[in-house]
Write a protein that holds these residues in place. Structure first.
Motif, PDB file in Angstrom:
ATOM      1  N   LEU A  99       0.835  -1.195  -0.064  1.00 24.14           N
ATOM      2  CA  LEU A  99      -0.072  -0.218   0.000  1.00 24.14           C
ATOM      3  C   LEU A  99       1.079   1.299  -0.003  1.00 24.14           C
ATOM      4  CD1 LEU A  99      -2.645  -1.122   2.603  1.00 24.14           C
ATOM      5  CD2 LEU A  99      -3.032  -0.926   0.192  1.00 24.14           C
ATOM      6  N   TRP A 100       2.169   1.135   0.649  1.00 19.58           N
ATOM      7  CA  TRP A 100       3.054   2.263   0.674  1.00 19.58           C
ATOM      8  C   TRP A 100       3.304   2.927  -0.752  1.00 19.58           C
ATOM      9  CZ3 TRP A 100       5.092   6.019   2.838  1.00 19.58           C
ATOM     10  CH2 TRP A 100       6.054   6.811   2.246  1.00 19.58           C
ATOM     11  N   ARG A 101       3.165   2.104  -2.061  1.00 19.64           N
ATOM     12  CA  ARG A 101       3.400   2.720  -3.252  1.00 19.64           C
ATOM     13  C   ARG A 101       2.574   3.692  -3.675  1.00 19.64           C
ATOM     14  NH1 ARG A 101       3.366  -3.446  -4.949  1.00 19.64           N
ATOM     15  NH2 ARG A 101       5.586  -3.989  -4.200  1.00 19.64           N
ATOM     16  N   GLN A 102       1.180   3.868  -3.217  1.00 12.36           N
ATOM     17  CA  GLN A 102       0.275   5.067  -3.257  1.00 12.36           C
ATOM     18  C   GLN A 102       0.977   6.130  -2.749  1.00 12.36           C
ATOM     19  OE1 GLN A 102      -3.555   4.449  -1.989  1.00 12.36           O
ATOM     20  NE2 GLN A 102      -3.470   2.087  -2.100  1.00 12.36           N
ATOM     21  N   CYS A 103       1.719   6.128  -1.608  1.00 11.04           N
ATOM     22  CA  CYS A 103       2.146   7.253  -0.830  1.00 11.04           C
ATOM     23  C   CYS A 103       3.323   7.856  -1.295  1.00 11.04           C
ATOM     24  CB  CYS A 103       2.361   6.830   0.604  1.00 11.04           C
ATOM     25  SG  CYS A 103       0.611   6.223   1.391  1.00 11.04           S
ATOM     26  N   SER A 105       4.508   8.514  -3.966  1.00  9.68           N
ATOM     27  CA  SER A 105       4.568   9.439  -4.911  1.00  9.68           C
ATOM     28  C   SER A 105       4.699  10.892  -4.479  1.00  9.68           C
ATOM     29  CB  SER A 105       3.507   9.462  -5.874  1.00  9.68           C
ATOM     30  OG  SER A 105       2.221   9.919  -5.127  1.00  9.68           O
ATOM     31  N   CYS A 106       4.359  11.212  -3.145  1.00  9.38           N
ATOM     32  CA  CYS A 106       4.546  12.572  -2.469  1.00  9.38           C
ATOM     33  C   CYS A 106       5.346  12.318  -0.970  1.00  9.38           C
ATOM     34  CB  CYS A 106       2.972  12.813  -2.118  1.00  9.38           C
ATOM     35  SG  CYS A 106       2.040  13.133  -3.480  1.00  9.38           S
ATOM     36  N   HIS A 107       5.733  11.287  -0.590  1.00  7.59           N
ATOM     37  CA  HIS A 107       6.378  11.068   0.683  1.00  7.59           C
ATOM     38  C   HIS A 107       7.428  10.213   0.242  1.00  7.59           C
ATOM     39  CE1 HIS A 107       3.021  12.803   2.954  1.00  7.59           C
ATOM     40  NE2 HIS A 107       2.162  12.112   2.153  1.00  7.59           N
ATOM     41  N   LYS A 108       8.318  10.318   1.348  1.00  2.00           N
ATOM     42  CA  LYS A 108       9.860   9.608   1.327  1.00  2.00           C
ATOM     43  C   LYS A 108       9.893   9.049   2.732  1.00  2.00           C
ATOM     44  CE  LYS A 108      12.139  11.844  -2.377  1.00  2.00           C
ATOM     45  NZ  LYS A 108      11.316  11.007  -3.512  1.00  2.00           N
ATOM     46  N   LEU A 109      10.555   7.896   2.744  1.00  6.81           N
ATOM     47  CA  LEU A 109      10.822   7.090   3.978  1.00  6.81           C
ATOM     48  C   LEU A 109      12.468   7.462   4.696  1.00  6.81           C
ATOM     49  CD1 LEU A 109       9.393   3.581   3.422  1.00  6.81           C
ATOM     50  CD2 LEU A 109       8.519   5.566   4.655  1.00  6.81           C
ATOM     51  N   GLU A 110      13.275   8.322   3.999  1.00  4.66           N
ATOM     52  CA  GLU A 110      14.447   8.868   4.220  1.00  4.66           C
ATOM     53  C   GLU A 110      14.152   9.965   5.448  1.00  4.66           C
ATOM     54  OE1 GLU A 110      13.981   8.875   0.644  1.00  4.66           O
ATOM     55  OE2 GLU A 110      14.325   6.654   0.944  1.00  4.66           O
ATOM     56  N   ASP A 111      14.875   9.921   6.436  1.00  4.76           N
ATOM     57  CA  ASP A 111      14.807  10.998   7.483  1.00  4.76           C
ATOM     58  C   ASP A 111      15.586  12.399   7.124  1.00  4.76           C
ATOM     59  OD1 ASP A 111      14.172  11.885  10.035  1.00  4.76           O
ATOM     60  OD2 ASP A 111      16.152  11.466  10.789  1.00  4.76           O
ATOM     61  N   GLY A 112      14.455  13.205   7.100  1.00  4.21           N
ATOM     62  CA  GLY A 112      14.791  14.563   6.613  1.00  4.21           C
ATOM     63  C   GLY A 112      14.510  14.735   5.120  1.00  4.21           C
ATOM     64  N   ALA A 113      14.195  13.937   4.141  1.00  4.04           N
ATOM     65  CA  ALA A 113      14.175  14.033   2.819  1.00  4.04           C
ATOM     66  C   ALA A 113      12.463  14.228   2.562  1.00  4.04           C
ATOM     67  CB  ALA A 113      14.557  12.524   2.235  1.00  4.04           C
ATOM     68  N   ASN A 114      12.055  15.649   2.713  1.00  2.06           N
ATOM     69  CA  ASN A 114      10.831  15.902   2.315  1.00  2.06           C
ATOM     70  C   ASN A 114      10.639  15.956   0.693  1.00  2.06           C
ATOM     71  OD1 ASN A 114       9.833  16.412   4.767  1.00  2.06           O
ATOM     72  ND2 ASN A 114      11.406  18.270   4.756  1.00  2.06           N
ATOM     73  N   ALA A 115       9.293  15.630   0.306  1.00  2.00           N
ATOM     74  CA  ALA A 115       9.002  15.844  -1.189  1.00  2.00           C
ATOM     75  C   ALA A 115       7.906  16.803  -0.943  1.00  2.00           C
ATOM     76  CB  ALA A 115       8.712  14.366  -1.709  1.00  2.00           C
ATOM     77  N   THR A 116       6.937  16.335  -1.726  1.00  2.00           N
ATOM     78  CA  THR A 116       5.530  17.145  -1.822  1.00  2.00           C
ATOM     79  C   THR A 116       4.938  17.077  -0.516  1.00  2.00           C
ATOM     80  OG1 THR A 116       5.169  16.460  -4.032  1.00  2.00           O
ATOM     81  CG2 THR A 116       3.100  17.277  -3.062  1.00  2.00           C
ATOM     82  N   GLY A 117       5.073  15.981   0.224  1.00  2.00           N
ATOM     83  CA  GLY A 117       4.827  15.983   1.487  1.00  2.00           C
ATOM     84  C   GLY A 117       5.895  15.604   2.284  1.00  2.00           C
ATOM     85  N   PRO A 118       5.573  15.770   3.491  1.00  2.09           N
ATOM     86  CA  PRO A 118       6.827  15.466   4.756  1.00  2.09           C
ATOM     87  C   PRO A 118       7.270  14.076   4.747  1.00  2.09           C
ATOM     88  CG  PRO A 118       4.831  15.435   5.779  1.00  2.09           C
ATOM     89  CD  PRO A 118       4.238  15.947   4.310  1.00  2.09           C
TER      90      PRO A 118
END
Length: 189
Positions: A99-103, A105-118
């Protein structure tokens, strides 16, 4: 004179059809149109319900089926939604990873790596509106509390209702099992 008579019987040069052929073609077209219109009128008269020809204006299309009254009143069973806490106990992080694949596109899991979302590294248990370098909407920046699994579930169910004015353009995740699985996956990150 015989020569002049033959001249009038010959077709006009440059015209592939004579007047009689054009008249026959036009008559055939009008006749076919008349047959189609009469057929449509007859079909409407035969099959249309609710006209004066059928008497009652209140006819419905279909048949009423009589069902014997047993005296018992049936109540439709309403599926009770299982509380999120009970679903979360049995959540699967492996299913949540799908399900993470949906998220992603806007979020990243790396600490401090913001994208469209935090970034969502260590989001479970983190204070709301706290992600280094991300400009939250005012409502999330001032919201009290932590992102507990229950709070994340409420947000994922309907972000616009949970935090009116949020920048998150996501319509929500209706399935409680999917929300629990996704949150279980995020808890492992």
């Amino acid at each position: 004179m015989a020569r002049n008579a033959r001249r009038h019987e010959e077709p006009i040069k440059g015209c592939p059809m004579d007047t009689m052929t054009i008249t026959k073609s036009l008559g055939a077209f009008c006749g076919a149109l008349l047959v189609l219109l009469l057929g449509a009128w007859a079909g409407e008269a035969i099959y249309h319900v609710g006209t004066e020809a059928h008497g009652d204006e209140e006819h419905a299309q279909g048949y009423a089926i009589e069902v014997p009254d047993t005296g018992e009143t049936e109540v439709a069973e309403v599926a009770e939604e299982v509380p999120f806490e009970e679903v979360y106990v049995n959540a699967s992080a492996e299913e949540g990873e799908k399900l993470w694949r949906q998220c992603a596109s806007c979020h990243k899991l790396e600490d401090g790596a913001n994208a469209t979302g935090p970034y969502l590294s260590n989001v479970v248990g983190r204070s709301k509106g706290i992600a280094d370098g991300y400009a939250y909407s005012e409502v999330l920046a001032t919201m009290e509390g932590d992102w507990t699994p229950e709070n994340l579930s409420g947000f994922l169910l309907n972000p616009k209702e949970y935090a009116p004015g949020t920048k998150m353009a996501y319509r929500g995740m209706d399935d409680v099992d999917d929300r629990a699985n996704l949150i279980a996956y995020l808890a492992t990150q």
